[in-house]
Design an enzyme around this catalytic site. Sequence first.
Site, PDB file in Angstrom:
ATOM      1  N   ASN A   1      63.302 -14.060   3.927  1.00 43.97           N
ATOM      2  CA  ASN A   1      62.881 -15.209   3.118  1.00 43.97           C
ATOM      3  C   ASN A   1      63.533 -15.253   1.739  1.00 43.97           C
ATOM      4  O   ASN A   1      63.698 -16.319   1.154  1.00 43.97           O
ATOM      5  CB  ASN A   1      61.356 -15.258   2.996  1.00 43.97           C
ATOM      6  CG  ASN A   1      60.763 -13.986   2.433  1.00 43.97           C
ATOM      7  OD1 ASN A   1      61.344 -12.910   2.523  1.00 43.97           O
ATOM      8  ND2 ASN A   1      59.580 -14.101   1.862  1.00 43.97           N
TER       9      ASN A   1
ATOM     10  N   LYS B   1      69.583  -2.395   4.911  1.00 40.67           N
ATOM     11  CA  LYS B   1      69.649  -3.218   6.116  1.00 40.67           C
ATOM     12  C   LYS B   1      68.948  -4.549   5.841  1.00 40.67           C
ATOM     13  O   LYS B   1      67.727  -4.624   5.784  1.00 40.67           O
ATOM     14  CB  LYS B   1      68.971  -2.548   7.313  1.00 40.67           C
ATOM     15  CG  LYS B   1      69.320  -3.269   8.638  1.00 40.67           C
ATOM     16  CD  LYS B   1      68.359  -2.930   9.762  1.00 40.67           C
ATOM     17  CE  LYS B   1      67.122  -3.777   9.724  1.00 40.67           C
ATOM     18  NZ  LYS B   1      67.381  -5.234   9.974  1.00 40.67           N
TER      19      LYS B   1
ATOM     20  N   THR C   1      55.012  -4.526  11.356  1.00 43.44           N
ATOM     21  CA  THR C   1      56.242  -3.730  11.293  1.00 43.44           C
ATOM     22  C   THR C   1      56.120  -2.631  10.255  1.00 43.44           C
ATOM     23  O   THR C   1      56.623  -1.513  10.452  1.00 43.44           O
ATOM     24  CB  THR C   1      57.445  -4.621  10.972  1.00 43.44           C
ATOM     25  OG1 THR C   1      57.503  -5.696  11.916  1.00 43.44           O
ATOM     26  CG2 THR C   1      58.737  -3.840  11.036  1.00 43.44           C
TER      27      THR C   1
ATOM     28  N   GLU D   1      56.022  -3.228   0.987  1.00 38.93           N
ATOM     29  CA  GLU D   1      55.538  -4.506   0.451  1.00 38.93           C
ATOM     30  C   GLU D   1      55.346  -5.415   1.641  1.00 38.93           C
ATOM     31  O   GLU D   1      56.313  -5.865   2.257  1.00 38.93           O
ATOM     32  CB  GLU D   1      56.538  -5.076  -0.558  1.00 38.93           C
ATOM     33  CG  GLU D   1      55.926  -6.102  -1.496  1.00 38.93           C
ATOM     34  CD  GLU D   1      55.996  -7.522  -0.958  1.00 38.93           C
ATOM     35  OE1 GLU D   1      55.008  -7.949  -0.321  1.00 38.93           O
ATOM     36  OE2 GLU D   1      57.020  -8.175  -1.168  1.00 38.93           O
TER      37      GLU D   1
ATOM     38  N   CYS E   1      55.495 -14.033   0.960  1.00 44.13           N
ATOM     39  CA  CYS E   1      54.378 -13.092   1.176  1.00 44.13           C
ATOM     40  C   CYS E   1      53.226 -13.370   0.229  1.00 44.13           C
ATOM     41  O   CYS E   1      52.067 -13.136   0.572  1.00 44.13           O
ATOM     42  CB  CYS E   1      54.877 -11.657   1.015  1.00 44.13           C
ATOM     43  SG  CYS E   1      55.650 -11.319  -0.578  1.00 44.13           S
TER      44      CYS E   1
ATOM     45  N   GLU F   1      57.160  -2.416  -6.696  1.00 44.15           N
ATOM     46  CA  GLU F   1      58.551  -2.671  -7.039  1.00 44.15           C
ATOM     47  C   GLU F   1      58.596  -3.383  -8.382  1.00 44.15           C
ATOM     48  O   GLU F   1      57.586  -3.886  -8.874  1.00 44.15           O
ATOM     49  CB  GLU F   1      59.227  -3.513  -5.952  1.00 44.15           C
ATOM     50  CG  GLU F   1      59.309  -2.799  -4.613  1.00 44.15           C
ATOM     51  CD  GLU F   1      60.098  -3.564  -3.577  1.00 44.15           C
ATOM     52  OE1 GLU F   1      61.005  -2.970  -2.982  1.00 44.15           O
ATOM     53  OE2 GLU F   1      59.795  -4.747  -3.357  1.00 44.15           O
TER      54      GLU F   1
END
Length: 488
Positions: free
Chosen positions: A151, A174, A231, A249, A283, A461
């Site tokens: 996103n 990645k 995930t 996150e 999110c 973060e």
Amino acid sequence: MQEYKMLIDGKWVSAKSGKTRDITDPANGDLLAKVPESNSEDAKLAIEAARRAFDSGEWRKTSAQARGKLLFKVSQAIMNHFDKFVEMEVRDCGKPRREAEFDVTDAANCFEYYGGLATKIHGQTMQTPDGSVSLIVREPIGVCGQIVPWNYPLLMSCWKLAPALAAGNCLVLKPSELTPLSALELGKIFTEVGFPPGVVNIITGPGAGAGEELASNPLVDKVAFTGGTVTGKKVMENATHNIKNVTLELGGKNPILVFEDCNFESAVDWTLFAAFANQGEVCSAGSRLLVQKSIHRKFVDELVKRVPRIKLGHGLAEGVLMGPLVSAAHRDKVESYIKIGLAEGAKLLCGGKRPEGAEYAKGNFVEPTIFDHVTPNMRIAREEIFGPVLSVIPFETEEEAIALANDSEYGLAAGVFTSNLTRGHRVINQLRAGITWINNYHPTYNEMPWGGYKQSGIGRELGLFGIEAYLETKQINIWMDDNPIGWY
């Protein structure tokens, strides 16, 4: 159409399997590029390159000042290629140009911010009771695997790369297999400004294989992941194989609390932005609207009245405020939740379908959607939809609003709208969320920590917290007496 390769150990390489993936424009299906489809074998090569670079390469000897200067160069290079990155973000993930311009600017600012912090990693000196001198020093963790979502492809990459490099780590990034292009272009910048081989490695491919290898490989000291909670749990489980440091996150089902004494016009404007910015693929999106019953009808009617102002289309087209969803599969998921909402008895006030017209036929578009008469137990009120769907739940008292807001397995973000700042502080202090706003929603700052409570993640973060997440703490004890200890 461009063909890309991956960055491993300072070289641009294809996947060992020879496989590639087509990257398409979600607004019209146009083929944008082909990228390598990596697997665990490619990930292992990248990890080994990062391990060598950290353990025996020149990066360990690079001073904090030199690291900071390299980060400044990356920041400037991003701005030098501003238009290219903006167009790439629009075509790769579907967002409108206006939002992509903010993203690219923030990405450059992120590298500038952490470039300045590179020389400000401080330790401590302490005198211990037995007369020795003890030092506390901060050191890089080592090799970090970083997995980012689709996103905010460029911005999320920079949020992870910049603090980790400022701290002196070596990395394997990645990006999402759906939106890898800006990360690969960023890789070109790293090689151009002079980062040593192996310090930054960028691999493309799915989570199954490449992503799993980053999370489980024993040569990786830390894994940082941004994405869905399901995930994230798998990443955390794989990280237990060698007890990695973990930053997660994850998802959110974030409440907006609107009280009757709010600035009405401002609250309506911010609510629409909270729910529908970036197609709701955020999110921290404000996807649960809790509005006081005394203004419920008036407030919802005004939202519905203004929704037609949100122009849909290709993000590069003039005046477009909402683009397509990232993929047909994700569009189908969002549409399935709209069907669930109707089946559960929620009242569809607007949207809920694909826009009509030839310009939308090949894209993954869904209209901005608002449901009223939503109850807290409905799936559309509890599960993260990650699309332009807003669920409205009325409340009567402040206590009820707080209880409704906290009634979630998530705790990422929340917003409160009231003209009474005492109430605003009182309510915010009782909300179990890591990112909160009073009388606004969504502004994000590189200087401030980002992360959530509960199943919205672990760690933070950005800000000073962001660089702390990539540092280990070591104590050094210096014995000041030359005489033997005489223990034996």
